[in-house]
Scaffold this active site. Sequence first.
Site: not given
Ligand code: NAP
Length: 526
Positions: A302, A265
Amino acid sequence: MKVTGEMSIGRVSRFGTAGNIKAFDPRLGTEIEPSFGIATLNDVDEACTLALQAFESYRHTSPETRGAFLIRAADNLLALGDRLYERAVSETGLTVERIKGETARTAAQMKMFADVVRHGRWRHATIDSSDPARRPVPKADLRMQKIPLGPVAVFGASNFPILYSVAGGDTASALAAGCPVVVKAHGSHLGTSELVGKAIQAAVEECNLHEGVFSLLIGHGNAVGEALVDHPAIRAVGFTGSESGGMALVRRGAARPVPIPVFAEMTSVNPNFVLPGALRTRAPDIAAHFVERMTAGVGQMCLKPGMIVAIDGVGFEQLRGALAGTLSAVRAETMLSRGIYDNFNREAKRSREGKTSVSIAKGTAPKGRLEGQSEIFEVDAAEVLAAPELAGEMFGPAAVLIRCESEDQLIELTASLRGQLTMALHMESTDLDLARRLIPVLESKTNRILANKFSNTVEIGYATVHGGPYPATSDSRFTSVGATAIERFLRPICYENLPPELLPPALQDNNPLSLWRVRDGELERR
Ligand code: NAP
């Protein structure tokens, strides 16, 4: 229960040795003790291997045993009480009321899944009777049920430290399906994750289940997450987070020697369409509610309504004025993390400095660190049609007002949008003809349509749908919240002409599990 910095691998809690990280208090700008040990690749292997070892016994647990386990996990979560609330507040800057509400909903969701398991409809038990006399070919006896996929990896979300994290819908639905779970804790709420993980770990032990049913790993900077998705024991992934992270994992899951589904998601702006009758009669009320919902939780939801669309005409100026007036009083509040704060400001700056969108209102200026200032931009639909990135997500307290010239342009704009978790219509009885034209377009863009309601909560129940066409999620056929979230972690299996002695209980003629089943196309009462 104290926060120790340990992860849980089966029944063992231990400190990872691949490095250290600390949680961070976004309000104070200070690290929080203690250090957390990062999992080694051996730890990942151990957790996944244990999960696979647990699978056979866990998938055959009775509905009562599995239901009792989910209830115990929910009760253990609730019993964490103030220790959990205090830790989650310090790690996220969210209010204690919000954390308490999330905890209560998470526990209720676990308990709902206990009922789902006991009712057994998730098995889809279906029997087609044989007909040996059929010509030219006799008809076989076909019996179908659904069975769990195997161990599931779960990536907790940053923005819901409890409801979409260690004990959230991905974990609850996978456990309900009969799949062991290995969670990768999110770095922005490590202590919260540890406490919740230990509550589930304790429930596993109290219910005498195989220790591999649940593990929690600490990771940082992709290595642990990548190893988890790559591990041959893992059969599916549940993820909530960014589009780039989600799609990286989708590609990784597909590139394995044995590909697996990654249910991600990711991103949604949840457009709100104010149709002309509603615009004419209640623009100020709609604007006030929109601002309240777009800024709740500092817009880090979200389901945040991030777009409001209307046709220029009677009420449009009023709508714009009321949006600006209401927003100007909204206080800047602390965002979840430095990363999210920086992303938000980058996106807002891009809109502010763009040639086509105009900032029409701002909330009060930030006073403290990592405080996100609310903002609404206005842009013409023609500009969005020419540059669709103007309709992208700004994860934080910002939104865009889109001005359309006509009904046709409103429909053209809607058809140009990316997939969404929700789309809402604000309308009066005079708007029904336009609504009738719009609904088929909305159906092609989202999995949830709301009327005269803003989207940023989700009622957890049997009819809940929290999903949507890409990029809202990676697979629009499923929901990640609500009873049918379990479907992601099941697969159908058909037994053809199996002797009665070998049939699984769900498909035996005397229906020992008392299931509702489909027999020869008709619902068979238990
Ligand atoms: P994220 O950066 O996608 O990280 C979520 C989880 O996935 C973390 O545990 C991260 O681990 C892991 N991860 C991410 N990319 C990976 C990869 N390439 N390989 C392995 N593991 C990976 O999301 P976030 O930290 O929650 O938030 C960052 C941005 O996501 C926000 O600024 C926002 O724009 C968006 N977001 C959107 C929603 C929504 O529902 N629309 C919700 C939350 C966030 P590590 O940190 O250890 O790498």
